[in-house]
Design an enzyme around this catalytic site. Structure first.
Site, PDB file in Angstrom:
ATOM      1  CB  SER B  24      -0.687  -0.121   1.199  1.00  0.00           C
ATOM      2  OG  SER B  24      -0.210  -0.246   2.349  1.00  0.00           O
ATOM      3  CG  ASN B 111      -4.786  -4.149  13.404  1.00  0.00           C
ATOM      4  OD1 ASN B 111      -4.256  -4.375  12.113  1.00  0.00           O
ATOM      5  ND2 ASN B 111      -5.612  -5.264  13.668  1.00  0.00           N
ATOM      6  CB  THR B 156     -40.371  25.103 -12.182  1.00  0.00           C
ATOM      7  OG1 THR B 156     -41.352  25.323 -12.816  1.00  0.00           O
ATOM      8  CG2 THR B 156     -40.276  25.735 -10.562  1.00  0.00           C
ATOM      9  CG  HIS B 157     -40.790  21.455 -14.982  1.00  0.00           C
ATOM     10  ND1 HIS B 157     -41.091  20.265 -14.599  1.00  0.00           N
ATOM     11  CD2 HIS B 157     -41.741  22.376 -13.796  1.00  0.00           C
ATOM     12  CE1 HIS B 157     -41.965  20.047 -13.712  1.00  0.00           C
ATOM     13  NE2 HIS B 157     -42.352  21.152 -13.152  1.00  0.00           N
ATOM     14  CB  SER B 278     -12.060  22.946 -30.317  1.00  0.00           C
ATOM     15  OG  SER B 278     -11.687  21.912 -31.478  1.00  0.00           O
ATOM     16  CE  LYS B 284     -17.361  24.831 -29.216  1.00  0.00           C
ATOM     17  NZ  LYS B 284     -16.908  23.053 -29.267  1.00  0.00           N
ATOM     18  CD  GLU B 291     -17.873  20.897 -20.926  1.00  0.00           C
ATOM     19  OE1 GLU B 291     -18.559  20.173 -21.863  1.00  0.00           O
ATOM     20  OE2 GLU B 291     -17.039  21.898 -21.373  1.00  0.00           O
ATOM     21  CE1 TYR B 318      -7.109  -3.019   8.680  1.00  0.00           C
ATOM     22  CE2 TYR B 318      -6.230  -5.210   8.496  1.00  0.00           C
ATOM     23  CZ  TYR B 318      -6.448  -3.815   7.811  1.00  0.00           C
ATOM     24  OH  TYR B 318      -5.699  -3.360   7.059  1.00  0.00           O
ATOM     25  CD  GLN B 323      -3.483  -2.641   1.969  1.00  0.00           C
ATOM     26  OE1 GLN B 323      -3.160  -3.279   2.842  1.00  0.00           O
ATOM     27  NE2 GLN B 323      -2.984  -2.853   0.726  1.00  0.00           N
ATOM     28  CE  LYS B 326      -5.061   3.389   5.180  1.00  0.00           C
ATOM     29  NZ  LYS B 326      -5.737   2.098   5.002  1.00  0.00           N
TER      30      LYS B 326
END
Lengths: 463, 463, 463, 463
Positions: B24, B111, B156-157, B278, B284, B291, B318, B323, B326
């Site tokens: 790890s 541990n 709304t919508h 682009s 562009k 995004e 444990y 493990q 993380k």
């Protein structure tokens, strides 16, 4: 002022934070090989179609092949000055061969370029994972062949249910892995189409030949609609799902190995090569490998969910969101490949404790169903009635502190006078196992038949 | 033969694949600082309790502080020879100070050590993310203060609904971020307890003082049950969920910024610092930042799902599966922090096009509800009847190719003779916005009140 | 032609498929009580503010209370003619009391109405689930009190690690459930604010008093920003996450119960009330309850992921997508409540096999760490050296086919002459358990202390 | 005392809570048809193999067919007295025909019975969903055929990028739906194997013929390994994933429809049949259908995640957890089918506003790439240089407040003297669209070719 490739109109320095958020080189450099191969195929086509000169093509090809070698061997390190792997390689090629490098991007956009690179990566890994699954299947079959008569308590609800043999249990996993194999191959066949030449979203006015680049790169054919091709990530979702399902299967076997390795069960023993210790408890040998296989199911599921989420409700065609497609796929692919290799090694080297497995079969009245079936067949009892009678017999055996396989004919006769002496044979554990002789069943004969079926399938897919 | 730390009884070389699966260090080196701080606190306690000598403690403290400096500054690179960060630092310390280093691990297990390190990391990042949210809130409030009279079509919508002001819209996000802030702080308070001294799973026979190490490390108190403490990852799940919810909020704002940046809407313009181009379309300017914020929601959800999956059905205490906790947390924390910083910068520098926003308010009959309310209040009409009458009026306005806010008193009177002249005022867009003057509403007055409430809250949490 | 409530301008019949997709009555009728209570509070406020007459209010109140009774008792069945529960109740009230019913919706929209109803539901279920958790905690504490001296092999990696007592193991779950309890309460406190009066998205021109309706409904205060209030579903996500985490804890205990119930372990036996049989194997008793608890973790995770997905990238304010918020929450809430009740009953009635647990402690060299600690303390050996020596001793014991707790002083002395006779006491399993006497540890004394802490906490939250 | 079927040995009444947690009849009654068909096939085989008599078989067949009719027509209501659909039907049959009913379960277990029923359900719904996808494809193709010359601004990053035609955009979805279709069919082919006769986990001692029941039920063949067959849920995961991906595609189209329906875009208008209003804003018409399609993506993802979670780490073979497999699948299947039907109707009846689409093409310098390509082709400029030059021209056009397609030859010549008059043609939007004439591109010619390819594929899969 230094101008950004890919930002013709943007004249002020990008925000440092945008760069950090945006730059994909730290992970998409994984695609350097696919990017170079793709660019060579594209340039070759440009030359064959008369869009660039032969000289330019040869310079590009030579330059890219050199780069491929230099990056593979570590001579060139891809540092973080570039926005992504595509820009990095374009820059390196320009340093090497000058203006010709700038022509590679003719009739191509980063959108189809990245779609091509990523698809090449996913397609070849579909095949590679399928190959590793085949290797795992072979290991399971090898172990199964040695254990077609090794009794094991078949479990439902983790409770002893009926006696089976260990080979039979292993073959259940072979059946799962066979489906896994088929899924990766099916996904490969459904998606092995070339997006190259789709350009930004609409195709290109240049007289390109997409058929040619498709063949060159090992694709079946070019894709049908370019707008779809630059925004399609179905192939990525499929490999993520197929890996998630594969890891789910691995987690089931891992769980069993962990339980079988407890001192209570003791059915198997992992090789010391695959055990680890504790930093504080000197006596411990821990089954870290199956635990990691089981735990890594989490990341396989998470990566699938991540890309599904990212793709939700994205308007066509390319959106920057899609850049999020790669890290998860790389991680799942790496996890799947390593897990399969580790699994194979673990299975190849684990010790099976036949005695413990067989002893365990004498606990739990495993032949109870046989007794019910005997009553149905020999006394023409309706199944439900037989079922209740056996329930009573089991209760009686428990009072006697015996497994029903240990009841004598006399003890049985006392419970129901219709029993004949052959009932004792029916209660024998090994007989019970071999009695389940229907197609797909656990009898040694049927298990050998299953091994044959899987062996035949293997030889077919390898031919 | 070289012996493995943490494998007292395992005498054959571990499988290379196991090592690859198991190691790890490549990711948990992120915890080097927490590991060193934790070890210093532990050693200090061991010394104060008479378990190690003062000399040993001082040597350990000096050695660890040097290591901290050497790793931070890059003098020492944590290479991949070690299994994890804890073993790496123990080895480095042993090279530096010899036998005393071997005493650090007294009354401690990997541990509780890893549980402590990881919890320190998560706790400090709860606070850091909360701080960054506060900074974002300030930026939103600053922008809001400049736009308490800027009209915007409330949707709304995604359909124009009622006129609101831009500040009001921004304050909706402030309300979300306030809850986000409270969630991170609440999680911090609920989980800021020290597992150090829990050892492997059962506590330790050494006369340790867990209170002391807890205080030393900024924890509230030691945890209550050690078996729970070494297997608890609720604090990690909580930060993953809180980040997922935060990113969901960000994805909503990002979506709006993307839509507002279209040429069709044109409500806002991102700074060139935050736009990209682009590789093929030179004209562009792309809203990459929102995004990416939207796309990264995927990984935040995925990381949450991954750890939930990993933790499912794990027996105590444990297991190696844990493990897997993380990488996802590191990734989500990094994503959250960077996203908040980028968001702040984007909001600080984006241009708001007041004219476009206000013009858009004249499309969609935004004052229709006002008209219905007018009928209820002034003509004592039941709401449902008023509602249908307004429906007819809107249909009439559409025939006239007008917005209802543009209907004259005469045109209205034709439709219902009960209208009085004051109805024209009611249909005015700005009046309509200011009419919604209930607590929490969009009138300029109420919006200023909301700004005050949030400012007051900010000053309270900062004091 | 019959006109649709909520569609003033739409003059053609809705598509049958749209209705099927759209209608929420089949599930949101679960909210009838919240809807009625909300409408009563709203009408009372309208009357107190002079917006409707006293007569109208009294008619509304009477009518709604009658409806509440009629629906609760099953006299009225909510059929599928209506679009949703809100429209159904408005229609029923109109049938009952005529025009006054049409005034209830003054200064209110379906957006704030549904937000209010749903929040009332979630808030009261936060409290109800918290209450059930408390009941479960009491059952665990009761069982724990009877087992503070019952030895159990403490496990890591499902391998015997150190001897603990059964109470200690149960208390680990109490610690988890305490955090669960705190999460539900914290979520309640953070979200118990009233959206009523927020209307569609912008507030209302009517002179309403949101403070009054908030108090009337048991909310702390009205929410601050109405645009946020109608689109906020954080409170729903929080309960889904808190249930997911709770179910994860349950799945861990369930897994242990399943393993402990195997014939190999035999640590516990579920009551026959909680076991089921097999339709074909008459001898089986299956632990269906813990299996279902474990399996239902899936739906709890799925419901969380579903709503997170739905909320991703939704622009403000209300979108129809949000209608998808309810079914998952109803399902998770129902699952959580039933699971907690079942768990309590299962724990209350399960049999603990002390003998099996204690016997198991003699397998696996559980006192190995004690021996290492002995060497550190008594011979001043650095921990790492002690650790390796013990590894050798364990290997020796295995050769002798003994557990190290069964080694005699002579056997030990042979391995290292520095051992004194007191080492034998150290290796005793019960001594080993009681030796772990640090705060939070497993010694009987410390376990009793933990029980006291939890009891005190319980009495505090109940006062 | 009444005895439980499936609990031969359990003599005390089950806990009421267990029943509530355990009973699956409320949802698995959805499988009544599959259960009856499966039992008829099984009985027929039992008779053909001489295991039951002809008379018994005929009685069973007649009784089950009557039950099928009575349940389908609503004459019999499946109430909640039974544990699951299988027990309910066995009980009803026993009431009808007596003892013969008890023989149906010979050589069968609930494990293979439920696996068979569920697989029959999933297989037939794979085909049904595939059929509905085909219908949607036809609607998209029909619409596309009317719009092969309708200009539309092709977008990347929701910014105008290049001119395309509307048919081309629709065909991108046809390409997605084609893959969806292939996935459902592929899953059907991979999983259409019969688990019937696998019994509890190990096969059966009865001389059954699994081939026969497989053919009878429309399966390809019996499955290979029975242990796998009773615990395999891959087929369920596959349909959940395929539906999740399908819904993701739908969510993308839905998002576009929602954006296109805004007053700002105005590209399309949904039929009034598919719009709904607001309860408070009388002028509103809301695109509820696409919002629900988008929102329901959540439940499709959630159901997938739920079953993946449930299956994680389950030991073989059957565990009660697996009972959790059905509700999510039923829900996703229902969602998919309804969504496809709604989508088809919506597409068939929506109005396309050609003028708005074409006007929008004049915003955003859509022919910028054409200009760059012109420079490459006509002036032999390297692409990158052309790209930067066009960036400058676009900036100039913006200063003139023009789209580059509106620049005159003179204006262009001023910027670069090498321009020839034909450059004006290149900048024309329609020419630009038609210029992208590579395979898969947007030119009208290529789009017609794509329609032909899809039509041909359709006629192939239908033949």
């Amino acid at each position: 002022m230094k101008r950004n490739i890919a930002s013709a109109r943007i004249n002020i320095e990008s925000s440092k934070l945008l760069k950090e958020l945006n730059d994909s080189l730290p992970f998409d450099k994984e695609l350097y090989k696919e990017d170079i191969i793709g660019s060579i195929a594209h340039s070759k086509m440009l030359y064959k179609q008369g869009i660039i000169t032969k000289e330019d093509f040869l310079a590009i090809q030579k330059g890219l092949n050199e780069l491929l070698e230099e990056i593979s061997s570590g001579k060139i390190e891809l540092n973080e000055g570039d926005e992504d792997i595509h820009m990095a390689i374009e820059r390196l090629l320009t340093q090497k061969i000058g203006d010709a490098a700038k022509r590679v991007h003719t009739a191509r956009s980063r959108n189809d370029q990245v779609a091509t690179d990523f698809r090449l990566y996913v397609m070849s890994n579909n095949l590679e994972i399928a190959r590793l699954i085949k290797e795992v299947i072979k290991s399971f079959l090898n172990l199964a062949k040695r254990h077609t008569t090794t009794l094991l308590p078949g479990m439902t609800h983790l409770q002893h249910a009926q006696p089976i043999n260990f080979a039979y249990h292993l073959l259940a996993y072979v059946a799962m892995f066979k489906r896994d194999y088929e899924r990766f191959i099916s996904s490969y066949q459904r998606n092995n189409y070339s997006p190259l030449g789709c350009a930004a979203l609409a195709g290109t006015p240049h007289p390109i030949d997409r058929e040619l680049t498709a063949k060159e790169l090992g694709f079946e054919e070019p894709t049908i609609n370019c707008l779809d091709s630059v925004s399609d990530r179905d192939f990525a979702l499929e490999i993520l799902f197929n890996i998630a399902t594969l890891m789910m299967h691995l987690s089931r076997f891992a769980e069993e190995v962990i339980i079988w390795s407890t001192s209570e069960f003791g059915f198997i023993k992992l090789s010391d090569k695959h055990a680890t210790g504790s930093s504080i408890m000197p006596q411990k040998k821990n089954p870290d490998i199956p635990e990691l296989l089981r735990g890594k199911t989490g990341r396989a599921y998470g990566n699938l969910m991540a890309l599904l989420t990212t793709m939700k409700a994205l308007p066509l065609a390319y959106n920057k969101d899609t850049q999020e497609d790669k890290e998860g796929v790389f991680d799942s692919v790496k996890t799947a490949k390593l897990s399969l290799m580790v699994l194979k090694e673990m299975v190849d080297e684990m010790e099976v404790n036949r005695e413990k497995m067989e002893q365990a079969c004498k606990v739990g009245h495993l032949s109870a169903t046989d007794l019910a079936d005997y009553l149905v067949r020999n006394l023409n009892m309706p199944f439900r009635d037989a079922y209740y009678l056996v329930g009573d017999i089991v209760n009686r055996a428990e009072e006697l502190n015996k497994d029903i396989s240990e009841l004598s004919f006399e003890e049985l006769k006392e419970l129901d006078s219709r029993f004949k002496e052959d009932v004792v044979e029916v209660l024998n554990i090994r007989n019970s196992m071999n009695a389940r002789d229907s197609f797909g069943g656990t009898s040694t004969k049927r298990v050998k038949e299953q091994i044959e079926i899987f062996d035949k399938w293997l030889s077919e897919i390898e031919s």
